[in-house]
Design a protein around this motif. Structure first.
Motif, PDB file in Angstrom:
ATOM      1  N   ARG A 109       0.842  -1.198   0.000  1.00 36.70           N
ATOM      2  CA  ARG A 109       0.000   0.000   0.000  1.00 36.70           C
ATOM      3  C   ARG A 109       0.877   1.247   0.000  1.00 36.70           C
ATOM      4  NH1 ARG A 109      -5.529  -0.877   3.032  1.00 36.70           N
ATOM      5  NH2 ARG A 109      -5.865  -2.996   2.345  1.00 36.70           N
ATOM      6  N   ILE A 110       0.353   2.284  -0.616  1.00 34.88           N
ATOM      7  CA  ILE A 110       1.033   3.576  -0.633  1.00 34.88           C
ATOM      8  C   ILE A 110       0.269   4.496   0.313  1.00 34.88           C
ATOM      9  CG2 ILE A 110       1.692   5.556  -2.042  1.00 34.88           C
ATOM     10  CD1 ILE A 110       1.697   3.629  -4.471  1.00 34.88           C
ATOM     11  N   ALA A 111       0.960   5.008   1.295  1.00 29.37           N
ATOM     12  CA  ALA A 111       0.324   5.898   2.275  1.00 29.37           C
ATOM     13  C   ALA A 111      -0.065   7.215   1.605  1.00 29.37           C
ATOM     14  CB  ALA A 111       1.279   6.159   3.439  1.00 29.37           C
ATOM     15  N   PRO A 112      -1.161   7.830   2.055  1.00 23.67           N
ATOM     16  CA  PRO A 112      -1.612   9.092   1.455  1.00 23.67           C
ATOM     17  C   PRO A 112      -0.543  10.191   1.477  1.00 23.67           C
ATOM     18  CG  PRO A 112      -3.284   8.235   2.935  1.00 23.67           C
ATOM     19  CD  PRO A 112      -2.069   7.367   3.103  1.00 23.67           C
ATOM     20  N   GLU A 113       0.316  10.158   2.475  1.00 22.38           N
ATOM     21  CA  GLU A 113       1.335  11.210   2.574  1.00 22.38           C
ATOM     22  C   GLU A 113       2.596  10.914   1.760  1.00 22.38           C
ATOM     23  OE1 GLU A 113       1.870   8.334   5.992  1.00 22.38           O
ATOM     24  OE2 GLU A 113       0.168   9.348   5.108  1.00 22.38           O
ATOM     25  N   ASP A 114       2.702   9.714   1.183  1.00 25.52           N
ATOM     26  CA  ASP A 114       3.893   9.364   0.403  1.00 25.52           C
ATOM     27  C   ASP A 114       3.981  10.192  -0.870  1.00 25.52           C
ATOM     28  OD1 ASP A 114       4.684   7.478   2.241  1.00 25.52           O
ATOM     29  OD2 ASP A 114       4.064   5.753   1.028  1.00 25.52           O
ATOM     30  N   ASP A 115       5.159  10.661  -1.159  1.00 26.88           N
ATOM     31  CA  ASP A 115       5.443  11.376  -2.398  1.00 26.88           C
ATOM     32  C   ASP A 115       5.666  10.331  -3.487  1.00 26.88           C
ATOM     33  OD1 ASP A 115       7.583  12.352  -4.406  1.00 26.88           O
ATOM     34  OD2 ASP A 115       6.805  14.216  -3.524  1.00 26.88           O
ATOM     35  N   LEU A 116       4.827  10.321  -4.513  1.00 26.77           N
ATOM     36  CA  LEU A 116       4.884   9.279  -5.529  1.00 26.77           C
ATOM     37  C   LEU A 116       6.194   9.295  -6.318  1.00 26.77           C
ATOM     38  CD1 LEU A 116       1.237   9.343  -6.913  1.00 26.77           C
ATOM     39  CD2 LEU A 116       2.249   7.746  -5.282  1.00 26.77           C
ATOM     40  N   GLU A 117       6.669  10.471  -6.639  1.00 27.11           N
ATOM     41  CA  GLU A 117       7.929  10.556  -7.388  1.00 27.11           C
ATOM     42  C   GLU A 117       9.095  10.035  -6.555  1.00 27.11           C
ATOM     43  OE1 GLU A 117      10.496  13.731 -10.014  1.00 27.11           O
ATOM     44  OE2 GLU A 117       8.454  14.227  -9.438  1.00 27.11           O
ATOM     45  N   GLN A 122      12.863   5.559  -5.171  1.00 27.64           N
ATOM     46  CA  GLN A 122      13.297   4.558  -4.190  1.00 27.64           C
ATOM     47  C   GLN A 122      13.280   3.157  -4.775  1.00 27.64           C
ATOM     48  OE1 GLN A 122      10.517   5.078  -0.962  1.00 27.64           O
ATOM     49  NE2 GLN A 122      12.162   5.648   0.431  1.00 27.64           N
ATOM     50  N   GLU A 123      12.370   2.895  -5.678  1.00 31.16           N
ATOM     51  CA  GLU A 123      12.229   1.573  -6.293  1.00 31.16           C
ATOM     52  C   GLU A 123      13.344   1.270  -7.293  1.00 31.16           C
ATOM     53  OE1 GLU A 123       9.929  -0.999  -5.798  1.00 31.16           O
ATOM     54  OE2 GLU A 123       9.396   0.205  -4.049  1.00 31.16           O
ATOM     55  N   ARG A 147      -6.336   1.895  -6.154  1.00 31.62           N
ATOM     56  CA  ARG A 147      -6.161   1.399  -4.786  1.00 31.62           C
ATOM     57  C   ARG A 147      -4.947   2.012  -4.091  1.00 31.62           C
ATOM     58  NH1 ARG A 147      -7.658  -4.882  -4.580  1.00 31.62           N
ATOM     59  NH2 ARG A 147      -9.445  -4.819  -5.926  1.00 31.62           N
ATOM     60  N   TRP A 148      -4.150   2.765  -4.820  1.00 26.71           N
ATOM     61  CA  TRP A 148      -2.900   3.331  -4.323  1.00 26.71           C
ATOM     62  C   TRP A 148      -2.031   2.240  -3.715  1.00 26.71           C
ATOM     63  CZ3 TRP A 148      -1.535   7.230  -6.839  1.00 26.71           C
ATOM     64  CH2 TRP A 148      -2.499   8.130  -7.297  1.00 26.71           C
ATOM     65  N   GLU A 149      -1.640   1.343  -4.639  1.00 27.31           N
ATOM     66  CA  GLU A 149      -0.760   0.243  -4.292  1.00 27.31           C
ATOM     67  C   GLU A 149       0.393   0.195  -5.292  1.00 27.31           C
ATOM     68  OE1 GLU A 149      -3.995  -2.932  -2.483  1.00 27.31           O
ATOM     69  OE2 GLU A 149      -3.442  -3.079  -4.601  1.00 27.31           O
ATOM     70  N   LEU A 150       1.506  -0.266  -4.804  1.00 25.90           N
ATOM     71  CA  LEU A 150       2.670  -0.504  -5.634  1.00 25.90           C
ATOM     72  C   LEU A 150       2.768  -2.014  -5.826  1.00 25.90           C
ATOM     73  CD1 LEU A 150       4.853   1.295  -6.873  1.00 25.90           C
ATOM     74  CD2 LEU A 150       6.299   0.708  -4.929  1.00 25.90           C
ATOM     75  N   VAL A 151       2.894  -2.434  -7.065  1.00 29.73           N
ATOM     76  CA  VAL A 151       2.972  -3.851  -7.392  1.00 29.73           C
ATOM     77  C   VAL A 151       4.338  -4.140  -7.992  1.00 29.73           C
ATOM     78  CG1 VAL A 151       2.006  -5.678  -8.851  1.00 29.73           C
ATOM     79  CG2 VAL A 151       0.494  -4.015  -7.778  1.00 29.73           C
TER      80      VAL A 151
END
Length: 181
Positions: A109-117, A122-123, A147-151
């Protein structure tokens, strides 16, 4: 690029040999399919799940697939499954000297406060490290913006050599057949 997967839960007592035969027969139909750059026929014996995984270079071709006879064969033989889709953020190949036999799909899951960029950056490093692993064949990172998830999806030489992740949700599969670039 667009990643796509549907999962079919097989009924109790289902002859899994039928899935293996299906893959042998139908895999040829996908050769040269426009826009399809990756297809893995995946199976989890423990969960009795048949779950093909695709990566498309062209979203229009992915849509066309869902409307054509290849996908109608799935709905005719099983039912119309829910199809998950993700935006592929990045992918890398490792060794192409073997056909992969083991796949891992992990979801965080990606937290609402996480910066997507920042998250995407980081990945990159772990993915670059994985690409140097002689037992990795392919790895992709994708985003589910609903769903704001990283797969993370990876193909490995075999289960014994795969690096098992520590993610919110991990699903492992046997690779029954693989087609990729």
């Amino acid at each position: 690029m667009l990643a796509m997967q549907y999962s079919i839960e097989l009924p109790v007592g289902y002859d899994t040999g039928l899935i293996r035969s299906r893959v042998q027969e139908r895999s040829k139909l996908f050769n040269g399919l426009p826009g399809l750059i990756h297809k893995s026929y995946l199976f989890s014996d423990a969960d009795k799940i048949y779950a093909p995984f695709y990566i498309w270079s062209d979203v229009a071709e992915a849509r066309k697939f869902l409307f054509d006879d290849l996908f109608r064969g799935v709905t005719r033989d099983f039912r119309r499954p829910r199809v998950r889709t993700w935006m592929v953020l990045d992918s890398v190949y490792g060794s192409r000297k073997f056909n992969p036999t083991f796949a891992i799909r992990e979801t965080d899951r990606i937290a609402p406060e996480d910066d997507l960029e920042a998250l995407f950056k980081q990945e990159k490093k772990p993915q670059e490290d994985l690409a140097r692993n002689e037992n990795l064949h392919f790895h992709a990172v994708a985003l589910d913006a609903e769903r704001w998830e990283l797969v993370r999806y990876s193909l490995w030489r075999d289960e014994a050599t795969a690096l098992m992740p520590a993610a919110d949700c991990v699903q492992t599969y046997e690779v029954l057949h693989y087609q990729g670039q």
